[in-house]
Design a protein around this motif. Structure first.
Motif, short mmCIF file in Angstrom:
data_model
loop_
_atom_site.label_atom_id
_atom_site.label_comp_id
_atom_site.label_asym_id
_atom_site.label_seq_id
_atom_site.Cartn_x
_atom_site.Cartn_y
_atom_site.Cartn_z
N GLY A 1 0.79 -1.23 0.00
CA GLY A 1 0.00 0.00 0.00
C GLY A 1 0.82 1.27 0.00
O GLY A 1 0.27 2.37 0.00
N ILE A 2 2.14 1.16 0.03
CA ILE A 2 3.03 2.33 -0.01
C ILE A 2 3.47 2.54 -1.45
O ILE A 2 4.05 1.64 -2.06
CB ILE A 2 4.25 2.14 0.90
CG1 ILE A 2 3.80 1.98 2.35
CG2 ILE A 2 5.22 3.31 0.75
CD1 ILE A 2 4.92 1.60 3.30
N LYS A 3 3.18 3.71 -1.99
CA LYS A 3 3.61 4.03 -3.35
C LYS A 3 5.00 4.63 -3.31
O LYS A 3 5.27 5.53 -2.52
CB LYS A 3 2.62 4.99 -3.99
CG LYS A 3 1.27 4.37 -4.22
CD LYS A 3 0.32 5.31 -4.89
CE LYS A 3 -1.03 4.62 -5.06
NZ LYS A 3 -2.00 5.46 -5.72
N ILE A 4 5.86 4.13 -4.18
CA ILE A 4 7.25 4.57 -4.23
C ILE A 4 7.57 5.00 -5.65
O ILE A 4 7.36 4.24 -6.59
CB ILE A 4 8.22 3.44 -3.81
CG1 ILE A 4 7.86 2.91 -2.43
CG2 ILE A 4 9.66 3.91 -3.88
CD1 ILE A 4 8.55 1.60 -2.08
N SER A 5 8.08 6.22 -5.80
CA SER A 5 8.57 6.70 -7.10
C SER A 5 10.04 6.98 -6.94
O SER A 5 10.45 7.70 -6.04
CB SER A 5 7.87 8.00 -7.50
OG SER A 5 6.49 7.82 -7.62
N LEU B 1 7.79 8.81 -1.50
CA LEU B 1 6.93 7.80 -0.91
C LEU B 1 5.59 8.43 -0.54
O LEU B 1 5.53 9.60 -0.17
CB LEU B 1 7.55 7.23 0.37
CG LEU B 1 9.02 6.82 0.30
CD1 LEU B 1 9.60 6.65 1.68
CD2 LEU B 1 9.14 5.54 -0.47
N ASN B 2 4.53 7.65 -0.65
CA ASN B 2 3.23 8.08 -0.16
C ASN B 2 2.76 7.02 0.82
O ASN B 2 2.43 5.91 0.43
CB ASN B 2 2.24 8.26 -1.30
CG ASN B 2 0.99 8.96 -0.83
OD1 ASN B 2 0.54 8.80 0.30
ND2 ASN B 2 0.42 9.75 -1.72
N VAL B 3 2.77 7.40 2.10
CA VAL B 3 2.44 6.47 3.18
C VAL B 3 1.29 7.05 3.99
O VAL B 3 1.44 8.11 4.61
CB VAL B 3 3.65 6.25 4.11
CG1 VAL B 3 3.33 5.23 5.20
CG2 VAL B 3 4.89 5.87 3.35
N ASP B 4 0.13 6.41 3.96
CA ASP B 4 -1.03 6.87 4.74
C ASP B 4 -1.31 8.36 4.55
O ASP B 4 -1.46 9.11 5.51
CB ASP B 4 -0.83 6.56 6.23
CG ASP B 4 -0.78 5.07 6.52
OD1 ASP B 4 -1.40 4.30 5.76
OD2 ASP B 4 -0.12 4.67 7.50
N ASN B 5 -1.35 8.79 3.30
CA ASN B 5 -1.63 10.18 2.94
C ASN B 5 -0.57 11.17 3.39
O ASN B 5 -0.84 12.36 3.52
CB ASN B 5 -3.01 10.62 3.44
CG ASN B 5 -4.11 9.85 2.76
OD1 ASN B 5 -4.04 9.58 1.56
ND2 ASN B 5 -5.12 9.47 3.52
#
Length: 125
Positions: free
Chosen positions: A19-23, A35-39
């Motif tokens: 559920g963690i988006k990584i670019s 990173l996008n972690v829990d908004n």
């Protein structure tokens, strides 16, 4: 080699783990991760790498960077982060140059609803 890793990142691109988006964004032989972690959006990289690609990335809630070498410290302000976290030998110098009170901690944690309204500068000791 890391045994039992859930993902191996080999280069620039988009990834997702648990559920963690990584670019991963290339920066002249190095990389900067977003990173996008829990908004909560987090940018991680060396200070010099972040400086080189600051125009290619959106603002972020938290910026974590390695202050091992000198770079244009004001480039961090353009990311409009709520929290800037520094580590490395020049970490205190960066905070002073930004005119921010330096808070020293051994670890840092937060949630989206607990982010400060004014930029906070934290160094990891």
């Amino acid at each position: 080699k890391i045994e039992g890793s859930r993902i191996t990142i080999k280069g620039p691109g988009e990834y997702e783990v648990g559920g963690i988006k990584i670019s991963l964004i290339p920066a002249e032989g190095k990389a900067v991760a977003r990173l996008n972690v829990d908004n909560v959006s987090v940018i991680v990289g060396s200070g010099s790498s972040i400086e080189k690609i600051k125009d290619k990335i959106e603002g972020s809630n938290i910026v974590v960077f390695n202050a091992e070498s000198e770079f244009n410290y004001s480039s961090l302000s353009s990311l409009e982060a709520s929290v800037i976290i520094a580590y490395g030998k020049l970490r205190e110098e960066v905070g002073k140059s930004l005119g921010k009170e330096v808070v020293s901690v051994s670890k840092f944690s937060t949630t989206a609803d607990k982010l400060p309204t004014e930029m906070q500068f934290v160094i990891l000791s």
